[in-house]
Design a protein around this motif. Structure first.
Motif, PDB file in Angstrom:
ATOM      1  N   PHE A  53      34.766  31.575 -27.247  1.00  0.00           N
ATOM      2  CA  PHE A  53      35.282  32.169 -26.010  1.00  0.00           C
ATOM      3  C   PHE A  53      36.170  33.345 -26.363  1.00  0.00           C
ATOM      4  CE2 PHE A  53      38.025  32.695 -22.307  1.00  0.00           C
ATOM      5  CZ  PHE A  53      37.099  32.657 -21.306  1.00  0.00           C
ATOM      6  N   PRO A  54      36.050  34.482 -25.678  1.00  0.00           N
ATOM      7  CA  PRO A  54      35.083  34.802 -24.632  1.00  0.00           C
ATOM      8  C   PRO A  54      33.665  34.858 -25.192  1.00  0.00           C
ATOM      9  CG  PRO A  54      36.793  36.524 -24.841  1.00  0.00           C
ATOM     10  CD  PRO A  54      36.933  35.598 -25.988  1.00  0.00           C
ATOM     11  N   ALA A  55      32.685  34.759 -24.287  1.00  0.00           N
ATOM     12  CA  ALA A  55      31.289  34.765 -24.726  1.00  0.00           C
ATOM     13  C   ALA A  55      30.410  35.292 -23.595  1.00  0.00           C
ATOM     14  CB  ALA A  55      30.862  33.356 -25.102  1.00  0.00           C
ATOM     15  N   ALA A  56      29.374  36.034 -23.983  1.00  0.00           N
ATOM     16  CA  ALA A  56      28.471  36.627 -22.981  1.00  0.00           C
ATOM     17  C   ALA A  56      27.817  35.526 -22.139  1.00  0.00           C
ATOM     18  CB  ALA A  56      27.399  37.458 -23.687  1.00  0.00           C
ATOM     19  N   GLU A  57      27.519  34.393 -22.772  1.00  0.00           N
ATOM     20  CA  GLU A  57      26.856  33.328 -22.031  1.00  0.00           C
ATOM     21  C   GLU A  57      27.768  32.726 -20.956  1.00  0.00           C
ATOM     22  OE1 GLU A  57      25.191  30.283 -24.543  1.00  0.00           O
ATOM     23  OE2 GLU A  57      24.372  29.263 -22.764  1.00  0.00           O
ATOM     24  N   ALA A  58      29.052  32.700 -21.255  1.00  0.00           N
ATOM     25  CA  ALA A  58      30.009  32.214 -20.246  1.00  0.00           C
ATOM     26  C   ALA A  58      30.015  33.165 -19.057  1.00  0.00           C
ATOM     27  CB  ALA A  58      31.400  32.094 -20.858  1.00  0.00           C
ATOM     28  N   ASP A  59      30.060  34.467 -19.331  1.00  0.00           N
ATOM     29  CA  ASP A  59      30.039  35.453 -18.243  1.00  0.00           C
ATOM     30  C   ASP A  59      28.769  35.298 -17.415  1.00  0.00           C
ATOM     31  OD1 ASP A  59      32.386  36.399 -19.207  1.00  0.00           O
ATOM     32  OD2 ASP A  59      31.589  38.267 -20.031  1.00  0.00           O
ATOM     33  N   ALA A  60      27.640  35.133 -18.105  1.00  0.00           N
ATOM     34  CA  ALA A  60      26.364  35.056 -17.384  1.00  0.00           C
ATOM     35  C   ALA A  60      26.348  33.836 -16.462  1.00  0.00           C
ATOM     36  CB  ALA A  60      25.206  34.981 -18.385  1.00  0.00           C
ATOM     37  N   ARG A  61      26.790  32.701 -16.976  1.00  0.00           N
ATOM     38  CA  ARG A  61      26.742  31.477 -16.165  1.00  0.00           C
ATOM     39  C   ARG A  61      27.819  31.461 -15.078  1.00  0.00           C
ATOM     40  NH1 ARG A  61      24.545  26.884 -18.486  1.00  0.00           N
ATOM     41  NH2 ARG A  61      25.155  25.797 -16.581  1.00  0.00           N
ATOM     42  N   ALA A  62      28.859  32.269 -15.232  1.00  0.00           N
ATOM     43  CA  ALA A  62      29.906  32.320 -14.209  1.00  0.00           C
ATOM     44  C   ALA A  62      29.376  32.985 -12.940  1.00  0.00           C
ATOM     45  CB  ALA A  62      31.128  33.054 -14.728  1.00  0.00           C
ATOM     46  N   ALA A  63      28.359  33.822 -13.079  1.00  0.00           N
ATOM     47  CA  ALA A  63      27.669  34.430 -11.937  1.00  0.00           C
ATOM     48  C   ALA A  63      28.634  34.953 -10.870  1.00  0.00           C
ATOM     49  CB  ALA A  63      26.699  33.411 -11.325  1.00  0.00           C
ATOM     50  N   GLY A  64      29.565  35.802 -11.287  1.00  0.00           N
ATOM     51  CA  GLY A  64      30.475  36.395 -10.305  1.00  0.00           C
ATOM     52  C   GLY A  64      31.854  35.745 -10.304  1.00  0.00           C
ATOM     53  N   ALA A  65      31.986  34.621 -11.003  1.00  0.00           N
ATOM     54  CA  ALA A  65      33.316  33.989 -11.102  1.00  0.00           C
ATOM     55  C   ALA A  65      33.976  34.419 -12.406  1.00  0.00           C
ATOM     56  CB  ALA A  65      33.187  32.466 -11.028  1.00  0.00           C
ATOM     57  N   ASP A  66      33.584  35.603 -12.925  1.00  0.00           N
ATOM     58  CA  ASP A  66      34.128  36.018 -14.217  1.00  0.00           C
ATOM     59  C   ASP A  66      35.612  36.371 -14.133  1.00  0.00           C
ATOM     60  OD1 ASP A  66      32.586  37.762 -12.701  1.00  0.00           O
ATOM     61  OD2 ASP A  66      32.643  39.319 -14.236  1.00  0.00           O
ATOM     62  N   ASP A  67      36.123  36.607 -12.894  1.00  0.00           N
ATOM     63  CA  ASP A  67      37.575  36.830 -12.777  1.00  0.00           C
ATOM     64  C   ASP A  67      38.345  35.586 -13.251  1.00  0.00           C
ATOM     65  OD1 ASP A  67      36.351  35.668 -10.475  1.00  0.00           O
ATOM     66  OD2 ASP A  67      38.156  36.019  -9.293  1.00  0.00           O
ATOM     67  N   LEU A  68      37.787  34.401 -12.998  1.00  0.00           N
ATOM     68  CA  LEU A  68      38.453  33.173 -13.462  1.00  0.00           C
ATOM     69  C   LEU A  68      38.433  33.102 -14.986  1.00  0.00           C
ATOM     70  CD1 LEU A  68      38.190  32.338 -10.428  1.00  0.00           C
ATOM     71  CD2 LEU A  68      37.755  30.026 -11.248  1.00  0.00           C
TER      72      LEU A  68
END
Ligand code: SAH
Length: 254
Positions: free
Chosen positions: A46-61
């Motif tokens: 973490f951070p990780a591109a896969e986390a961003d992708a799965r957050a689907a718009g919740a990347d602010d969290l």
């Protein structure tokens, strides 16, 4: 405390998550339910591109997520922590079903920050982590296959939090959609049925000598639909026009 503030005082703590995709899924689950405080204890990636992708718009969290080395740091300032585990523990804290546990969590949240504590995907929460929590909850599941995906477990608990926080404030009655016109009265419903009976008889659809169950069925249909006055007027307008067309109508002489 209002429901939004109550939800914002709940931390979601993920202990030692191995898959960044699950961190993203947890962020998305939280944001859909109005939670925002994500804490990550020693995440593997973490951070990780896969986390961003799965957050689907919740990347602010994810951007705001607090990354710490040990659970104690994630629980700093918290007045209550609820451990999530499918397994019961010897000498573990008292355990209850998710709904009851969440009711307690929200009651405690009136006093200060509280936490939902989730474990690693493979090993779950260890006993030391569970011992930092004041209560334990297991999501009811098939005993032969009781381990949910981490993101799914987070979603389920966040949903329970939202339901409880907003209890009594959600539209309680789904049938109570605002009516365009007042509901028809008993007399108006009866007048429609009588009108219908006249037209059905005149058109030969209904034979009063052999009524069968047609009228009780129509009555049941209208009771289920709970017609509004304007809808009764439309139906009776159609019936009047039919009477006129077939030459049987009262309106025929107009
Ligand atoms: N194999 C692990 C489960 C890991 S699942 C074990 O045996 O504990 C990842 C995390 O999701 C768990 O640590 C727990 O916090 C949560 N979780 C998954 N299924 C759950 C359930 N049925 N009840 C409560 N928490 C659950």
């Amino acid at each position: 405390m209002n429901p939004e503030r109550l939800l914002s005082s709940i931390r979601v703590v993920l202990c030692r998550p191995s898959h960044p995709g699950n961190i993203g899924a947890a962020a998305r689950a939280m944001k859909t339910m109005g939670l925002s405080e994500l804490y990550l204890v020693a995440p593997k990636h973490f951070p990780a591109a896969e986390a961003d992708a799965r957050a689907a718009g919740a990347d602010d969290l994810l951007r705001r997520a607090v990354v710490v080395e040990a659970l104690d740091a994630a629980l700093a300032g918290c007045v209550f922590a609820l451990a999530l585990s499918a397994r019961r523990r010897d000498l573990g804290p008292p355990s209850a079903l998710p709904r009851e546990s969440v009711a307690r969590l929200l009651a405690e949240a009136e006093q200060g920050p509280v936490a939902l504590v989730f474990g690693n995907e493979t090993t779950g929460l260890d006993n030391d982590e569970v011992s930092r929590c004041q209560a334990l909850t297991a999501i009811p599941a098939d005993p032969a296959f009781s381990s949910l995906n981490l993101g799914s477990a987070v979603q389920l608990l966040c949903y329970e939090c939202r339901m409880t926080a907003f209890a009594g404030q959600q539209p309680a009655d789904w049938t109570a959609t605002p009516s365009a016109s007042p509901l028809a009265t008993a007399e108006e419903n009866e007048a429609l049925l009588a009108h219908l009976q006249t037209v059905m008889t005149a058109t030969g659809f209904y034979n009063p000598a052999q009524p069968g169950r047609l009228l009780p069925r129509l009555r049941r249909l209208f009771n289920r639909a709970r017609l509004e006055r304007s809808e009764i007027n439309i139906l009776r307008g159609i019936l009047a026009a039919t009477e006129k067309g077939t030459g049987h109508g009262r309106g025929n002489d107009k």
